[in-house]
Write a protein that holds these residues in place. Structure first.
Motif, PDB file in Angstrom:
ATOM      1  N   LEU A   1       0.742   5.086   8.352  1.00 11.16           N
ATOM      2  CA  LEU A   1       0.075   4.083   7.386  1.00 11.16           C
ATOM      3  C   LEU A   1       0.177   2.425   8.026  1.00 11.16           C
ATOM      4  O   LEU A   1      -0.815   1.692   8.059  1.00 11.16           O
TER       5      LEU A   1
ATOM      6  N   ILE B   1       0.834   4.040  -2.859  1.00  9.10           N
ATOM      7  CA  ILE B   1       0.532   5.676  -2.745  1.00  9.10           C
ATOM      8  C   ILE B   1       1.733   6.391  -3.058  1.00  9.10           C
ATOM      9  O   ILE B   1       1.623   7.221  -3.829  1.00  9.10           O
ATOM     10  N   LYS B   2       2.937   5.716  -2.936  1.00 11.44           N
ATOM     11  CA  LYS B   2       4.084   6.692  -3.358  1.00 11.44           C
ATOM     12  C   LYS B   2       4.278   6.780  -4.924  1.00 11.44           C
ATOM     13  O   LYS B   2       4.707   7.691  -5.371  1.00 11.44           O
TER      14      LYS B   2
ATOM     15  N   SER C   1       6.600   1.924   7.008  1.00 13.97           N
ATOM     16  CA  SER C   1       4.919   1.156   7.230  1.00 13.97           C
ATOM     17  C   SER C   1       5.125  -0.216   7.418  1.00 13.97           C
ATOM     18  O   SER C   1       4.251  -0.844   8.169  1.00 13.97           O
TER      19      SER C   1
ATOM     20  N   VAL D   1       0.748  -1.202  -0.093  1.00 12.90           N
ATOM     21  CA  VAL D   1       0.130  -0.017  -0.013  1.00 12.90           C
ATOM     22  C   VAL D   1       0.992   1.217   0.023  1.00 12.90           C
ATOM     23  O   VAL D   1       0.478   2.254  -0.774  1.00 12.90           O
ATOM     24  N   ALA D   2       1.751   1.193   0.885  1.00  8.05           N
ATOM     25  CA  ALA D   2       2.749   2.453   0.970  1.00  8.05           C
ATOM     26  C   ALA D   2       3.541   2.803  -0.514  1.00  8.05           C
ATOM     27  O   ALA D   2       3.614   3.681  -0.966  1.00  8.05           O
TER      28      ALA D   2
ATOM     29  N   ALA E   1       1.643   6.719  -6.645  1.00  6.54           N
ATOM     30  CA  ALA E   1       0.755   7.806  -7.089  1.00  6.54           C
ATOM     31  C   ALA E   1       0.926   9.273  -6.708  1.00  6.54           C
ATOM     32  O   ALA E   1       0.861   9.884  -7.932  1.00  6.54           O
ATOM     33  N   ILE E   2       1.486   9.377  -5.593  1.00 10.47           N
ATOM     34  CA  ILE E   2       2.098  10.625  -5.397  1.00 10.47           C
ATOM     35  C   ILE E   2       2.909  11.254  -6.624  1.00 10.47           C
ATOM     36  O   ILE E   2       3.042  12.422  -7.147  1.00 10.47           O
TER      37      ILE E   2
ATOM     38  N   SER F   1       7.770   3.312   2.939  1.00 10.57           N
ATOM     39  CA  SER F   1       7.303   1.963   2.927  1.00 10.57           C
ATOM     40  C   SER F   1       7.958   1.252   3.862  1.00 10.57           C
ATOM     41  O   SER F   1       7.661   0.133   4.490  1.00 10.57           O
TER      42      SER F   1
END
Length: 158
Positions: free
Chosen positions: A141, A27-28, A56, A23-24, A30-31, A53
């Protein structure tokens, strides 16, 4: 193989850590895609960036250990110390390594003919460490994912 996979998937500590890492990384990526106007798939496995991550993963592991075995257990103690060391390293040594890579890459770019050898043909990785905020967001997270996974595992495997 089926029994092995069932055992692996029923391992709350392991799955919390792996899901948290995944998940981290999502997100990373996507950012990074948002700010750079395109997907860089290296971010899915690369280090550095928001959220951490590393943080996390280890916080999810420590949280799951605390939930499963209690905060007075040896497994929680080991996981917590491991998490602290990893997060300290991410903001310390690894972050400094990234800063040095930026400077060395700039030197290399400014003076391309003064450097020789195969080791200087490729740019050094600059995303290797984390800011304290990136580590904090990764830790939050990891905590959230481990708690959510614990709730789900309570209904699935118990």
């Amino acid at each position: 193989m089926g029994f092995f996979m069932e055992q692996l998937l029923s391992n709350y500590l392991l799955m919390s850590a792996l899901v948290s890492w995944f998940v981290a990384q999502l997100i990373k990526t996507a950012i990074d895609a948002y700010f750079n106007k395109g997907i860089n798939w290296e971010r899915m496995t690369g280090s550095g960036g928001m959220p951490s991550s590393h943080s996390s993963t280890v916080v999810a592991l420590a949280t799951a250990a605390g939930v499963s075995y209690g905060v007075d257990s040896a497994i929680f103690a080991v996981a917590l110390i491991f998490a602290i060391v990893v997060m300290y390293d991410a903001t310390g040594v690894r972050r400094e390594t990234g800063k040095q890579a930026v400077i060395l890459n700039r030197l290399l770019l400014d003076n391309p003919f003064s450097w020789t050898g195969k080791e200087f043909e490729k740019k050094l990785k600059e995303y290797v460490g984390h800011s304290p905020l990136q580590v904090l967001m990764g830790a939050i997270l990891g905590l959230m994912i481990a708690l959510i996974m614990g709730y789900l595992y309570e209904f699935i495997f118990i």
